[in-house]
Design a protein around this motif. Structure first.
Motif, PDB file in Angstrom:
ATOM      1  N   GLY A  15       0.791  -1.219   0.000  1.00 33.84           N
ATOM      2  CA  GLY A  15       0.000   0.000   0.000  1.00 33.84           C
ATOM      3  C   GLY A  15       0.825   1.272   0.000  1.00 33.84           C
ATOM      4  N   GLY A  16       2.113   1.138   0.188  1.00 36.78           N
ATOM      5  CA  GLY A  16       2.990   2.296   0.248  1.00 36.78           C
ATOM      6  C   GLY A  16       3.435   2.754  -1.128  1.00 36.78           C
ATOM      7  N   SER A  17       4.333   3.743  -1.115  1.00 40.79           N
ATOM      8  CA  SER A  17       4.813   4.362  -2.348  1.00 40.79           C
ATOM      9  C   SER A  17       6.330   4.440  -2.372  1.00 40.79           C
ATOM     10  N   LEU A  18       6.864   4.425  -3.573  1.00 37.70           N
ATOM     11  CA  LEU A  18       8.287   4.648  -3.798  1.00 37.70           C
ATOM     12  C   LEU A  18       8.445   5.409  -5.107  1.00 37.70           C
ATOM     13  N   ARG A  19       9.532   6.143  -5.215  1.00 35.26           N
ATOM     14  CA  ARG A  19       9.839   6.830  -6.461  1.00 35.26           C
ATOM     15  C   ARG A  19      11.238   6.439  -6.921  1.00 35.26           C
ATOM     16  N   LEU A  20      11.316   5.913  -8.123  1.00 38.41           N
ATOM     17  CA  LEU A  20      12.590   5.549  -8.714  1.00 38.41           C
ATOM     18  C   LEU A  20      13.044   6.641  -9.677  1.00 38.41           C
ATOM     19  N   SER A  21      14.362   6.801  -9.761  1.00 38.14           N
ATOM     20  CA  SER A  21      14.945   7.742 -10.703  1.00 38.14           C
ATOM     21  C   SER A  21      16.023   7.039 -11.513  1.00 38.14           C
ATOM     22  N   CYS A  22      16.212   7.491 -12.726  1.00 37.94           N
ATOM     23  CA  CYS A  22      17.266   6.949 -13.575  1.00 37.94           C
ATOM     24  C   CYS A  22      17.859   8.098 -14.379  1.00 37.94           C
ATOM     25  N   VAL A  23      19.147   8.278 -14.221  1.00 34.65           N
ATOM     26  CA  VAL A  23      19.852   9.337 -14.935  1.00 34.65           C
ATOM     27  C   VAL A  23      20.700   8.723 -16.039  1.00 34.65           C
ATOM     28  N   ALA A  24      20.570   9.277 -17.215  1.00 30.99           N
ATOM     29  CA  ALA A  24      21.359   8.817 -18.351  1.00 30.99           C
ATOM     30  C   ALA A  24      22.495   9.794 -18.615  1.00 30.99           C
ATOM     31  N   SER A  25      23.663   9.264 -18.882  1.00 36.07           N
ATOM     32  CA  SER A  25      24.815  10.089 -19.235  1.00 36.07           C
ATOM     33  C   SER A  25      25.473   9.510 -20.478  1.00 36.07           C
ATOM     34  N   GLY A  26      26.357  10.285 -21.066  1.00 33.64           N
ATOM     35  CA  GLY A  26      27.087   9.808 -22.242  1.00 33.64           C
ATOM     36  C   GLY A  26      26.534  10.305 -23.550  1.00 33.64           C
ATOM     37  N   THR A  27      25.513  11.161 -23.484  1.00 36.74           N
ATOM     38  CA  THR A  27      24.963  11.739 -24.694  1.00 36.74           C
ATOM     39  C   THR A  27      24.453  13.139 -24.391  1.00 36.74           C
ATOM     40  N   ASN A  28      24.541  14.020 -25.394  1.00 36.90           N
ATOM     41  CA  ASN A  28      24.023  15.376 -25.240  1.00 36.90           C
ATOM     42  C   ASN A  28      22.653  15.535 -25.870  1.00 36.90           C
ATOM     43  N   SER A  29      22.190  14.511 -26.552  1.00 39.04           N
ATOM     44  CA  SER A  29      20.892  14.593 -27.210  1.00 39.04           C
ATOM     45  C   SER A  29      19.815  13.967 -26.339  1.00 39.04           C
ATOM     46  N   THR A  30      18.569  14.289 -26.668  1.00 35.81           N
ATOM     47  CA  THR A  30      17.449  13.690 -25.940  1.00 35.81           C
ATOM     48  C   THR A  30      17.297  12.234 -26.361  1.00 35.81           C
ATOM     49  N   ILE A  31      17.332  11.367 -25.392  1.00 33.96           N
ATOM     50  CA  ILE A  31      17.208   9.941 -25.679  1.00 33.96           C
ATOM     51  C   ILE A  31      15.802   9.637 -26.173  1.00 33.96           C
ATOM     52  N   PHE A  32      15.699   8.830 -27.218  1.00 35.16           N
ATOM     53  CA  PHE A  32      14.403   8.574 -27.843  1.00 35.16           C
ATOM     54  C   PHE A  32      13.374   8.015 -26.852  1.00 35.16           C
ATOM     55  N   SER A  33      13.720   6.963 -26.152  1.00 33.43           N
ATOM     56  CA  SER A  33      12.778   6.338 -25.222  1.00 33.43           C
ATOM     57  C   SER A  33      13.514   5.922 -23.968  1.00 33.43           C
ATOM     58  N   MET A  34      12.890   6.176 -22.834  1.00 35.16           N
ATOM     59  CA  MET A  34      13.419   5.723 -21.547  1.00 35.16           C
ATOM     60  C   MET A  34      12.293   5.081 -20.762  1.00 35.16           C
ATOM     61  N   GLY A  35      12.657   4.188 -19.876  1.00 32.46           N
ATOM     62  CA  GLY A  35      11.601   3.572 -19.095  1.00 32.46           C
ATOM     63  C   GLY A  35      12.117   2.536 -18.133  1.00 32.46           C
ATOM     64  N   TRP A  36      11.198   1.689 -17.723  1.00 32.23           N
ATOM     65  CA  TRP A  36      11.480   0.713 -16.672  1.00 32.23           C
ATOM     66  C   TRP A  36      10.928  -0.660 -17.040  1.00 32.23           C
ATOM     67  N   HIS A  37      11.720  -1.650 -16.726  1.00 29.85           N
ATOM     68  CA  HIS A  37      11.299  -3.046 -16.745  1.00 29.85           C
ATOM     69  C   HIS A  37      11.589  -3.605 -15.362  1.00 29.85           C
ATOM     70  N   ARG A  38      11.018  -4.752 -15.056  1.00 28.19           N
ATOM     71  CA  ARG A  38      11.294  -5.393 -13.773  1.00 28.19           C
ATOM     72  C   ARG A  38      11.381  -6.891 -13.940  1.00 28.19           C
ATOM     73  N   GLN A  39      12.095  -7.495 -13.001  1.00 29.80           N
ATOM     74  CA  GLN A  39      12.244  -8.942 -13.014  1.00 29.80           C
ATOM     75  C   GLN A  39      12.193  -9.473 -11.597  1.00 29.80           C
ATOM     76  N   ALA A  40      11.215 -10.324 -11.364  1.00 29.91           N
ATOM     77  CA  ALA A  40      11.078 -10.987 -10.078  1.00 29.91           C
ATOM     78  C   ALA A  40      11.778 -12.346 -10.145  1.00 29.91           C
ATOM     79  N   PRO A  41      12.166 -12.899  -9.002  1.00 33.84           N
ATOM     80  CA  PRO A  41      12.852 -14.206  -9.008  1.00 33.84           C
ATOM     81  C   PRO A  41      12.028 -15.268  -9.716  1.00 33.84           C
ATOM     82  N   GLY A  42      12.651 -15.971 -10.642  1.00 33.84           N
ATOM     83  CA  GLY A  42      11.987 -17.047 -11.350  1.00 33.84           C
ATOM     84  C   GLY A  42      11.045 -16.611 -12.449  1.00 33.84           C
ATOM     85  N   LYS A  43      11.007 -15.313 -12.712  1.00 34.97           N
ATOM     86  CA  LYS A  43      10.101 -14.804 -13.743  1.00 34.97           C
ATOM     87  C   LYS A  43      10.879 -14.072 -14.831  1.00 34.97           C
TER      88      LYS A  43
END
Length: 121
Positions: A15-43
């Motif tokens: 029921g709680g909340s969390l906020r994840l952040s991800c910083v990209a480096s190594g480029t001066n241009s706007t990255i086309f797509s960014m996002g999140w995937h997840r993997q649980a054990p055994g999945k």
């Protein structure tokens, strides 16, 4: 070469909340797509959410209505606000970026190291 660094994972009660952040480096241009995937054990790794530089958003079915993805193009940073967390959300969350290499004329994928999200009472 794009590098991705995630932060914000941790332990949260159901029921709680969390906020994840991800910083990209190594480029001066706007990255086309960014996002999140997840993997649980055994999945398999699964889509959580993606957002393009123009703001097109895609969510995995299991998180719709609870998670919100956003990004700051000027900072090449993507965020994931996770609300109403459930035990089944527990996984390693990976930042993902897709960008076009205009020199070699190809699309490249980049992945972060992952951040653990634990949902438990």
């Amino acid at each position: 070469q794009v590098q991705l660094v995630e932060s914000g994972g941790g332990l949260v009660q159901p029921g709680g909340s969390l906020r994840l952040s991800c910083v990209a480096s190594g480029t001066n241009s706007t990255i086309f797509s960014m996002g999140w995937h997840r993997q649980a054990p055994g999945k398999q790794r699964e889509l959580v959410a993606t957002i393009t530089g123009s703001g097109t958003i895609n969510y995995g079915d299991s998180v719709k209505g609870r998670f919100t993805v956003s990004r700051d193009n000027a900072k090449n940073t993507v965020y994931l606000q996770m609300n109403s967390l459930k035990p089944e959300d527990m996984a390693v969350y990976y930042c993902h970026a897709v960008n076009f290499d205009s020199v070699n004329l190809r699309w490249d994928d980049y992945w972060g190291q992952g951040t653990q999200v634990t949902v438990s009472s």
